[in-house]
Design an enzyme around this catalytic site. Structure first.
Site, PDB file in Angstrom:
ATOM      1  N   GLU A  94      -9.048 -10.400   1.784  1.00 47.72           N
ATOM      2  CA  GLU A  94      -8.503 -10.169   3.051  1.00 47.72           C
ATOM      3  C   GLU A  94      -8.825  -8.764   3.864  1.00 47.72           C
ATOM      4  O   GLU A  94      -9.228  -7.683   3.357  1.00 47.72           O
ATOM      5  CB  GLU A  94      -6.758 -10.128   2.869  1.00 47.72           C
ATOM      6  N   CYS A 107      -9.267  -2.838   8.782  1.00 45.23           N
ATOM      7  CA  CYS A 107      -8.953  -2.268   7.571  1.00 45.23           C
ATOM      8  C   CYS A 107      -9.806  -3.417   6.859  1.00 45.23           C
ATOM      9  O   CYS A 107      -9.342  -4.558   6.660  1.00 45.23           O
ATOM     10  CB  CYS A 107      -7.564  -2.588   7.275  1.00 45.23           C
ATOM     11  N   CYS A 114      -8.750  -5.591  -7.634  1.00 45.85           N
ATOM     12  CA  CYS A 114      -9.029  -4.135  -8.067  1.00 45.85           C
ATOM     13  C   CYS A 114      -9.153  -3.621  -9.455  1.00 45.85           C
ATOM     14  O   CYS A 114      -8.422  -4.271 -10.165  1.00 45.85           O
ATOM     15  CB  CYS A 114      -7.956  -3.390  -7.221  1.00 45.85           C
ATOM     16  N   CYS A 118      -2.591   0.748  -9.920  1.00 45.86           N
ATOM     17  CA  CYS A 118      -1.596   1.547  -9.267  1.00 45.86           C
ATOM     18  C   CYS A 118      -0.128   0.633  -9.221  1.00 45.86           C
ATOM     19  O   CYS A 118      -0.422  -0.535  -8.735  1.00 45.86           O
ATOM     20  CB  CYS A 118      -1.965   1.803  -7.745  1.00 45.86           C
ATOM     21  N   CYS A 121       1.084  -1.121  -6.152  1.00 48.17           N
ATOM     22  CA  CYS A 121       0.133  -1.777  -4.921  1.00 48.17           C
ATOM     23  C   CYS A 121      -0.001  -3.385  -5.443  1.00 48.17           C
ATOM     24  O   CYS A 121      -0.215  -3.507  -6.798  1.00 48.17           O
ATOM     25  CB  CYS A 121      -1.081  -1.366  -5.130  1.00 48.17           C
ATOM     26  N   GLY A 165      -9.273  -3.405  -3.145  1.00 49.04           N
ATOM     27  CA  GLY A 165     -10.327  -2.526  -4.006  1.00 49.04           C
ATOM     28  C   GLY A 165     -10.673  -1.046  -3.925  1.00 49.04           C
ATOM     29  O   GLY A 165      -9.793  -0.633  -3.180  1.00 49.04           O
ATOM     30  N   CYS A 339      -0.256  -1.723   4.256  1.00 50.00           N
ATOM     31  CA  CYS A 339      -0.899  -1.249   3.002  1.00 50.00           C
ATOM     32  C   CYS A 339      -0.370  -1.665   1.883  1.00 50.00           C
ATOM     33  O   CYS A 339       0.825  -1.605   1.675  1.00 50.00           O
ATOM     34  CB  CYS A 339      -0.727   0.310   3.257  1.00 50.00           C
TER      35      CYS A 339
END
Ligand code: SAH
Length: 346
Positions: A94, A107, A114, A118, A121, A165, A339
């Site tokens: 995306e 962005c 990834c 985290c 996320c 990522g 985010c």
């Protein structure tokens, strides 16, 4: 037997020139085709109108042009656009267009999924499937530039590597993509308008400094206390804050460029005076500023945005210590484009 055709965009300009010479053609033809592939970013050989039909057929017989396809585009009521981008092998990433009064920011993603973990996320849940190639990163920028011209009547002005990522885990391809984005033979954008955001991989931060990159660096800090940071970003165990600090000092010594720290404040995680004092101390190591990002909840609700008092304490304390602090409002939340929300939901 069918021979697997090569992706023509994996060739450098020199290699493309050599290829034409090996075919008994002029090296200059390589320049022409290169321009079609990058600056004009066409998807078929037939679009290369100043190249003879015969040559186009010869290219068709030897190569493919791998390219992305914007599979699904969602527009938020705040003007944010999210592209679900289909790669040549069917995988999806995306990218997001974020408009403000004065700029349009792209962005972009650097990996499918990834490799980091985290806890807050959504992308971390996807695991890493593969790195993106330079052209796949470049194409995301081209697609957003087109949308910016279409919906906002202006070209793209800024790029942030804050999509899916960890860009420093795909360093070579990210650098190649940025070279194309900034080259006059690509999009000719200034590196000053590009920000690479990393969770903080000390060895690679030093490498970037050694490579004398010209773009900006943002670090997703979220806590300046090792135990706390490890609890939300487990790889901090391997790359503790002392190593991060050392790499940032190295970066600043070489580049003389200020660092941005991305910081989310969560209830019961990093909302005490002790957390704030640790951040203030960390900010004094090298010239820096802090971007406080609003938390965008992901499905399970384990984490919650801290109270506005806690946020005010952060802002007031940082300002008292003359540290620049910006508060970033979320954009595109209604379409899961903010985010940490990129997770190929649709
Ligand atoms: N891997 C890179 C870039 C992708 S994340 C990095 O870590 O910097 C982009 C930014 O979004 C990072 O600062 C990240 O910490 C933040 N982020 C991740 N999940 C979030 C969430 N749910 N809410 C708000 N910000 C989040």
């Amino acid at each position: 037997m069918t021979v697997k055709k090569k992706d023509i965009r994996a060739l450098t300009k020199e290699q493309l020139r050599d290829f034409f010479v090996s075919q008994g053609d002029k090296a200059f033809r390589g320049n022409q085709v290169y321009e079609w592939l990058w600056q004009k970013a066409v998807h078929t050989f037939d679009d290369m109108t100043n190249v003879s039909k015969q040559t186009r057929q010869m290219l068709e017989d030897n190569f493919v042009i791998n390219h992305i396809e914007v599979d699904n585009m969602q527009r938020s009521n705040d003007g944010t656009v999210k592209n679900a981008v289909r790669l040549h092998d069917g995988l999806i990433v995306e990218s997001v267009l974020i408009p403000t009064e004065t700029r349009t920011t792209a962005c972009v993603s650097s990996q499918v999924g990834c490799s980091l973990d985290c806890k807050f996320c959504a992308t971390a849940r996807l695991k890493r499937m593969r790195n993106l190639n330079p052209d796949e990163i470049y194409d995301q920028v081209v697609a957003i530039d087109k949308e910016s011209r279409l919906y906002h009547n202006r070209p793209l002005s800024n790029i942030v590597f804050m999509g899916m990522g960890e860009p420093l885990m795909n360093y070579n391809n990210v650098i190649k993509a940025i070279d194309k984005i900034t080259s006059p033979e690509g999009l000719g954008m200034s590196p000053k308008r590009i920000t690479l955001s990393t969770s903080g991989i000390p060895k690679m931060i030093k490498k970037m400094a050694d490579d004398e990159v010209k773009f900006n660096l943002a670090v997703s800090l979220h806590s300046a206390i090792d135990d706390v940071r490890t609890s939300i970003m487990p790889f901090n165990e391997t790359f503790p804050l002392a190593d991060l600090k050392e790499s940032l000092e190295y970066w600043y010594a070489k580049t003389k460029r200020k660092i941005s720290y991305e910081y989310v404040v969560w209830k019961g995680v990093n909302d005490t005076k002790k957390d704030i004092d640790a951040l203030v101390k960390f900010c004094k190591y090298v010239p820096s500023k802090v971007n406080i990002i609003e938390y965008n909840p992901i499905d399970d609700g384990d984490y919650q945005q801290a109270s506005s008092e806690a946020l005010d304490n952060y802002i007031n304390t940082l300002e008292k210590h003359k540290i620049v602090v910006n508060v970033r409002r979320s954009r595109g939340k209604d379409i899961d484009a903010a985010c940490g929300q990129l997770a190929n939901k649709s």
